[in-house]
Write a protein that holds these residues in place. Structure first.
Motif, PDB file in Angstrom:
ATOM      1  N   THR A  11       0.819  -1.228   0.000  1.00  0.00           N
ATOM      2  CA  THR A  11       0.000   0.000   0.000  1.00  0.00           C
ATOM      3  C   THR A  11       0.846   1.267   0.000  1.00  0.00           C
ATOM      4  N   PHE A  12       2.163   1.106  -0.038  1.00  0.00           N
ATOM      5  CA  PHE A  12       3.056   2.271   0.085  1.00  0.00           C
ATOM      6  C   PHE A  12       2.735   3.347  -0.951  1.00  0.00           C
ATOM      7  N   ASP A  13       2.475   2.919  -2.182  1.00  0.00           N
ATOM      8  CA  ASP A  13       2.275   3.883  -3.271  1.00  0.00           C
ATOM      9  C   ASP A  13       0.934   4.607  -3.202  1.00  0.00           C
ATOM     10  N   LEU A  47      19.113   5.336  -2.397  1.00  0.00           N
ATOM     11  CA  LEU A  47      19.306   4.547  -1.177  1.00  0.00           C
ATOM     12  C   LEU A  47      18.032   4.517  -0.337  1.00  0.00           C
ATOM     13  N   GLY A  48      17.579   3.308  -0.010  1.00  0.00           N
ATOM     14  CA  GLY A  48      16.270   3.179   0.632  1.00  0.00           C
ATOM     15  C   GLY A  48      15.202   3.515  -0.386  1.00  0.00           C
ATOM     16  N   CYS A  49      15.294   2.858  -1.537  1.00  0.00           N
ATOM     17  CA  CYS A  49      14.512   3.253  -2.728  1.00  0.00           C
ATOM     18  C   CYS A  49      13.034   2.927  -2.618  1.00  0.00           C
ATOM     19  N   GLY A  50      12.637   2.131  -1.611  1.00  0.00           N
ATOM     20  CA  GLY A  50      11.225   1.784  -1.468  1.00  0.00           C
ATOM     21  C   GLY A  50      10.707   1.081  -2.703  1.00  0.00           C
ATOM     22  N   THR A  51       9.554   1.502  -3.178  1.00  0.00           N
ATOM     23  CA  THR A  51       8.940   0.877  -4.358  1.00  0.00           C
ATOM     24  C   THR A  51       9.520   1.401  -5.664  1.00  0.00           C
ATOM     25  N   THR A  53       9.824   4.431  -6.968  1.00  0.00           N
ATOM     26  CA  THR A  53       9.158   5.497  -7.731  1.00  0.00           C
ATOM     27  C   THR A  53      10.152   6.534  -8.237  1.00  0.00           C
ATOM     28  N   LEU A  54      11.038   7.002  -7.354  1.00  0.00           N
ATOM     29  CA  LEU A  54      11.991   8.029  -7.796  1.00  0.00           C
ATOM     30  C   LEU A  54      13.018   7.438  -8.757  1.00  0.00           C
ATOM     31  N   SER A  55      13.414   6.193  -8.521  1.00  0.00           N
ATOM     32  CA  SER A  55      14.379   5.541  -9.418  1.00  0.00           C
ATOM     33  C   SER A  55      13.822   5.496 -10.838  1.00  0.00           C
ATOM     34  N   ASP A  69      17.304  -1.342  -1.103  1.00  0.00           N
ATOM     35  CA  ASP A  69      16.385  -1.261   0.027  1.00  0.00           C
ATOM     36  C   ASP A  69      16.510  -2.568   0.806  1.00  0.00           C
ATOM     37  N   PHE A  70      16.362  -2.491   2.129  1.00  0.00           N
ATOM     38  CA  PHE A  70      16.517  -3.729   2.898  1.00  0.00           C
ATOM     39  C   PHE A  70      15.232  -4.559   2.964  1.00  0.00           C
ATOM     40  N   SER A  71      14.152  -4.030   2.384  1.00  0.00           N
ATOM     41  CA  SER A  71      12.885  -4.762   2.385  1.00  0.00           C
ATOM     42  C   SER A  71      12.716  -5.513   1.060  1.00  0.00           C
ATOM     43  N   VAL A  92      18.559  -5.874  -2.796  1.00  0.00           N
ATOM     44  CA  VAL A  92      18.212  -5.907  -1.374  1.00  0.00           C
ATOM     45  C   VAL A  92      19.502  -5.691  -0.598  1.00  0.00           C
ATOM     46  N   GLY A  93      19.517  -4.697   0.274  1.00  0.00           N
ATOM     47  CA  GLY A  93      20.728  -4.424   1.041  1.00  0.00           C
ATOM     48  C   GLY A  93      20.527  -3.255   1.983  1.00  0.00           C
ATOM     49  N   ASP A  94      21.606  -2.929   2.686  1.00  0.00           N
ATOM     50  CA  ASP A  94      21.577  -1.893   3.716  1.00  0.00           C
ATOM     51  C   ASP A  94      21.882  -0.530   3.094  1.00  0.00           C
ATOM     52  N   ALA A  95      20.959   0.402   3.245  1.00  0.00           N
ATOM     53  CA  ALA A  95      21.186   1.750   2.717  1.00  0.00           C
ATOM     54  C   ALA A  95      22.347   2.441   3.442  1.00  0.00           C
ATOM     55  N   GLY A  96      22.615   2.025   4.664  1.00  0.00           N
ATOM     56  CA  GLY A  96      23.720   2.641   5.413  1.00  0.00           C
ATOM     57  C   GLY A  96      25.076   2.192   4.921  1.00  0.00           C
ATOM     58  N   CYS A 110      18.716  10.140  -1.542  1.00  0.00           N
ATOM     59  CA  CYS A 110      18.081   9.439  -0.438  1.00  0.00           C
ATOM     60  C   CYS A 110      16.899  10.257   0.064  1.00  0.00           C
ATOM     61  N   ARG A 111      15.705   9.697  -0.077  1.00  0.00           N
ATOM     62  CA  ARG A 111      14.514  10.422   0.385  1.00  0.00           C
ATOM     63  C   ARG A 111      13.889   9.674   1.559  1.00  0.00           C
ATOM     64  N   HIS A 112      13.812  10.351   2.671  1.00  0.00           N
ATOM     65  CA  HIS A 112      13.073   9.894   3.855  1.00  0.00           C
ATOM     66  C   HIS A 112      13.625   8.595   4.436  1.00  0.00           C
ATOM     67  N   VAL A 113      14.943   8.490   4.482  1.00  0.00           N
ATOM     68  CA  VAL A 113      15.573   7.292   5.045  1.00  0.00           C
ATOM     69  C   VAL A 113      16.656   7.650   6.049  1.00  0.00           C
ATOM     70  N   LEU A 114      17.433   8.704   5.801  1.00  0.00           N
ATOM     71  CA  LEU A 114      18.559   9.045   6.683  1.00  0.00           C
ATOM     72  C   LEU A 114      18.106   9.145   8.139  1.00  0.00           C
TER      73      LEU A 114
HETATM   74  C1  LIG Z   1       9.730   6.228   3.882  1.00  0.00           C
HETATM   75  S1  LIG Z   1      10.273   4.958   2.817  1.00  0.00           S
HETATM   76  C2  LIG Z   1      11.019   5.922   1.494  1.00  0.00           C
HETATM   77  C3  LIG Z   1      11.129   5.157   0.211  1.00  0.00           C
HETATM   78  C4  LIG Z   1      11.692   5.958  -0.958  1.00  0.00           C
HETATM   79  N1  LIG Z   1      12.984   6.521  -0.644  1.00  0.00           N
HETATM   80  C5  LIG Z   1      10.736   7.037  -1.365  1.00  0.00           C
HETATM   81  O1  LIG Z   1      11.010   8.193  -1.077  1.00  0.00           O
HETATM   82  O2  LIG Z   1       9.699   6.715  -1.983  1.00  0.00           O
HETATM   83  C6  LIG Z   1      11.677   4.320   3.655  1.00  0.00           C
HETATM   84  C7  LIG Z   1      12.337   3.176   2.913  1.00  0.00           C
HETATM   85  O3  LIG Z   1      13.629   2.979   3.442  1.00  0.00           O
HETATM   86  C8  LIG Z   1      13.866   1.617   3.618  1.00  0.00           C
HETATM   87  N2  LIG Z   1      14.883   1.489   4.669  1.00  0.00           N
HETATM   88  C9  LIG Z   1      14.838   1.950   5.932  1.00  0.00           C
HETATM   89  N3  LIG Z   1      15.987   1.679   6.572  1.00  0.00           N
HETATM   90  C10 LIG Z   1      16.781   1.048   5.677  1.00  0.00           C
HETATM   91  C11 LIG Z   1      18.103   0.517   5.725  1.00  0.00           C
HETATM   92  N4  LIG Z   1      18.858   0.577   6.838  1.00  0.00           N
HETATM   93  N5  LIG Z   1      18.602  -0.056   4.610  1.00  0.00           N
HETATM   94  C12 LIG Z   1      17.851  -0.156   3.486  1.00  0.00           C
HETATM   95  N6  LIG Z   1      16.611   0.325   3.371  1.00  0.00           N
HETATM   96  C13 LIG Z   1      16.076   0.933   4.454  1.00  0.00           C
HETATM   97  C14 LIG Z   1      12.514   1.014   3.946  1.00  0.00           C
HETATM   98  O4  LIG Z   1      12.453  -0.361   3.645  1.00  0.00           O
HETATM   99  C15 LIG Z   1      11.598   1.854   3.052  1.00  0.00           C
HETATM  100  O5  LIG Z   1      11.459   1.265   1.783  1.00  0.00           O
END
Ligand SMILES: C[S@@+](CC[C@H](N)C(=O)[O-])C[C@H]1O[C@@H](n2cnc3c(N)ncnc32)[C@H](O)[C@@H]1O
Length: 190
Positions: A11-13, A47-51, A53-55, A69-71, A92-96, A110-114
């Motif tokens: 439902t993220f989108d 980084l933390g690309c989610g679904t 959309t921005l990519s 994205d780690f999910s 699939v991996g760690d954004a950090g 990086c949007r909404h992940v840091l």
């Molecule tokens: C609020 S969403 C933002 C998604 C995308 N950046 C966007 O703006 O549409 C946060 C995303 O960051 C991912 N995320 C959070 N912590 C992470 C980490 N340590 N490594 C990889 N992905 C991570 C989550 O799985 C989620 O997809």
């Protein structure tokens, strides 16, 4: 924590700023990002690309994009959105500590992940390491009315500590979010 995001993926989108399904909102993000990125072709790490959309939006503009994205559920949704296009990949991996080639990217986005990362300084050091010499970090962040997030001043301080000079613009306009926001919303280029 990735389990939380796995459960959100379907439902993220639905959120206007996530799926960018409304053409006006999508266009606002397209204009915002392309105004702060170098001209394509250029290589972007999302980084933390989610679904994704921005990519995918940036791939549509001619950028080569690698998302992480780690999910796994988020990455599956991103791959589906990209529909097998060669210029955008997802892992699939760690954004950090992104599993990407060092010194190979023109942009780290990086949007909404840091705000959610445990060791923000270490992450930023890794992100700077992904950049080519003239590369830039583009960080979209916020401090939400719920009390979560990062204030712009905190993000700027983190970026300065990582050796980058930040330039911040406010993103309070409704068009980015599909309606009015009470939150502190901003984009930083460094
Ligand atoms: C609020 S969403 C933002 C998604 C995308 N950046 C966007 O703006 O549409 C946060 C995303 O960051 C991912 N995320 C959070 N912590 C992470 C980490 N340590 N490594 C990889 N992905 C991570 C989550 O799985 C989620 O997809």
């Amino acid at each position: 924590m990735s389990e939380f995001w796995d459960a959100e993926a379907a439902t993220f989108d639905d959120e206007p700023d996530h799926g960018l399904r409304d053409p006006e909102i999508r266009e606002a993000w397209r204009r915002l990002l392309t105004a702060h990125l170098p001209q394509p072709p250029a290589r972007v790490a999302d980084l933390g690309c989610g679904t994704g959309t921005l990519s995918v939006l940036l791939a549509d503009e001619g950028y080569a994009v690698d998302g992480v994205d780690f999910s796994p559920e988020m990455v599956d949704a991103a791959r589906e959105k990209a529909a097998g296009r060669a210029e955008v990949t997802f892992a699939v991996g760690d954004a950090g500590a992104p599993p990407f080639e060092p010194a190979a990217y023109d942009v780290v986005l990086c949007r909404h992940v840091l705000w959610a990362l445990d060791d923000k300084a270490a992450a930023l050091e890794n992100w700077v390491g992904l950049l080519r010499e003239d590369g830039r970090l583009v960080v979209v962040e916020g401090f939400w009315h719920t009390g979560s997030g990062l204030r712009a001043a905190e993000t700027e301080a983190l970026l300065r500590a990582a050796g980058r000079e930040p330039t911040t613009c406010s993103l309070r306009e409704d068009v980015y979010w599909g309606g009015p926001t009470r939150d502190e919303r901003y984009l930083v280029v460094a």
